[in-house]
Design a protein around this motif. Structure first.
Motif, short mmCIF file in Angstrom:
data_model
loop_
_atom_site.label_atom_id
_atom_site.label_comp_id
_atom_site.label_asym_id
_atom_site.label_seq_id
_atom_site.Cartn_x
_atom_site.Cartn_y
_atom_site.Cartn_z
N VAL A 103 0.88 -1.16 0.00
CA VAL A 103 0.00 0.00 0.00
C VAL A 103 0.92 1.22 0.00
CG1 VAL A 103 -1.72 1.32 1.29
CG2 VAL A 103 -1.81 -1.19 1.29
N TYR A 104 0.78 2.06 -1.00
CA TYR A 104 1.62 3.25 -1.13
C TYR A 104 0.86 4.47 -0.64
CZ TYR A 104 4.26 0.06 -4.05
OH TYR A 104 4.97 -1.02 -4.52
N THR A 105 1.55 5.32 0.12
CA THR A 105 0.89 6.47 0.71
C THR A 105 1.81 7.69 0.69
OG1 THR A 105 -0.40 7.14 2.65
CG2 THR A 105 1.55 5.82 3.08
N PRO A 106 1.26 8.89 0.49
CA PRO A 106 2.10 10.09 0.41
C PRO A 106 2.65 10.51 1.76
CG PRO A 106 -0.22 10.65 0.09
CD PRO A 106 -0.14 9.17 0.21
N PRO A 107 3.65 11.39 1.75
CA PRO A 107 4.27 11.86 2.99
C PRO A 107 3.23 12.41 3.97
CG PRO A 107 5.53 12.61 1.11
CD PRO A 107 4.27 12.00 0.56
N ALA A 136 -1.94 7.67 9.85
CA ALA A 136 -3.39 7.51 9.62
C ALA A 136 -3.68 6.22 8.87
CB ALA A 136 -3.94 8.71 8.86
N VAL A 137 -2.87 5.89 7.88
CA VAL A 137 -3.07 4.66 7.12
C VAL A 137 -2.82 3.45 8.01
CG1 VAL A 137 -2.21 3.29 5.17
CG2 VAL A 137 -2.59 5.75 4.90
N THR A 138 -1.78 3.53 8.84
CA THR A 138 -1.50 2.44 9.79
C THR A 138 -2.68 2.24 10.73
OG1 THR A 138 0.89 2.82 9.69
CG2 THR A 138 0.06 1.68 11.64
N ALA A 139 -3.21 3.32 11.27
CA ALA A 139 -4.34 3.24 12.20
C ALA A 139 -5.56 2.61 11.52
CB ALA A 139 -4.69 4.63 12.74
N PHE A 140 -5.81 2.95 10.25
CA PHE A 140 -6.92 2.35 9.51
C PHE A 140 -6.76 0.83 9.44
CE2 PHE A 140 -8.28 0.47 5.51
CZ PHE A 140 -9.66 0.63 5.62
N TYR A 141 -5.56 0.36 9.03
CA TYR A 141 -5.36 -1.08 8.88
C TYR A 141 -5.36 -1.78 10.24
CZ TYR A 141 -4.91 -0.85 3.90
OH TYR A 141 -5.20 -0.69 2.57
N GLU A 142 -4.90 -1.12 11.28
CA GLU A 142 -4.98 -1.72 12.62
C GLU A 142 -6.45 -1.92 13.03
OE1 GLU A 142 -0.90 -0.25 14.85
OE2 GLU A 142 -2.61 1.13 14.81
N LEU A 151 2.03 -4.17 3.74
CA LEU A 151 3.26 -3.40 3.81
C LEU A 151 2.92 -1.99 3.38
CD1 LEU A 151 6.34 -3.01 4.07
CD2 LEU A 151 6.53 -3.86 1.72
N LEU A 152 2.96 -1.05 4.32
CA LEU A 152 2.61 0.34 4.06
C LEU A 152 3.89 1.10 3.76
CD1 LEU A 152 0.24 0.66 7.14
CD2 LEU A 152 -0.29 -0.24 4.86
N VAL A 153 3.94 1.76 2.61
CA VAL A 153 5.15 2.42 2.15
C VAL A 153 4.84 3.90 1.94
CG1 VAL A 153 6.97 2.44 0.41
CG2 VAL A 153 5.79 0.29 0.94
N GLU A 154 5.50 4.75 2.73
CA GLU A 154 5.27 6.20 2.64
C GLU A 154 6.47 6.88 1.98
OE1 GLU A 154 3.74 9.15 5.92
OE2 GLU A 154 5.93 9.06 6.00
#
Length: 135
Positions: free
Chosen positions: A19-23, A28-34, A61-64
């Protein structure tokens, strides 16, 4: 921070969906998946040489990073956390039609490489080993 910093104990690969996410959005993305998975992240680390910050929650795998930094990574379909990068490299190079796109190299968590499977799927293979600091 890695809850399990040595992947040599794995009896089968751990598949990670990218999962790719901007700076500025990784928390926030981590909290969503948790919340979605009902589990806490078990990895968080930076990769300064590539300008990346990464976290793992369950099978994600969250990639910022900035979009221009993320662009070359988007060509990779997924990541397999494996017990031994060398063992998978040997297995893959013995397979007809497998192309090693990125040779084995050091990554912040251990060693990794990227391969294109005969069906065209591009996978990063990575093994985790403890760092000198124990992470």
């Amino acid at each position: 921070m890695r809850r399990h910093n040595d992947s040599s104990h794995l009896t089968e690969p751990r598949t990670l969906i990218r999962v790719y996410t901007p700076p500025g959005t990784l928390d926030a993305v981590t909290a969503f998946y948790e919340r979605l998975l009902g589990t806490e992240r078990d990895m968080y680390f930076t990769y300064p040489a590539r300008e990346l910050t990464l976290a793992v929650v369950g099978s994600f795998l969250l990639v910022e990073a900035a979009e221009d930094v993320l662009e070359p990574f988007r060509a990779t379909d997924g990541t397999l956390l494996v017990d031994s990068a060398d063992a998978y490299l040997n297995r893959l190079t013995a397979e007809e039609g497998t192309e090693i796109l990125v040779a084995p190299h050091r990554v912040p968590t251990g060693t990794g490489f990227t391969a294109r499977h005969p069906d065209g799927t591009v996978i990063e293979y990575v093994e985790h080993r403890p760092t000198p600091s124990g992470n």
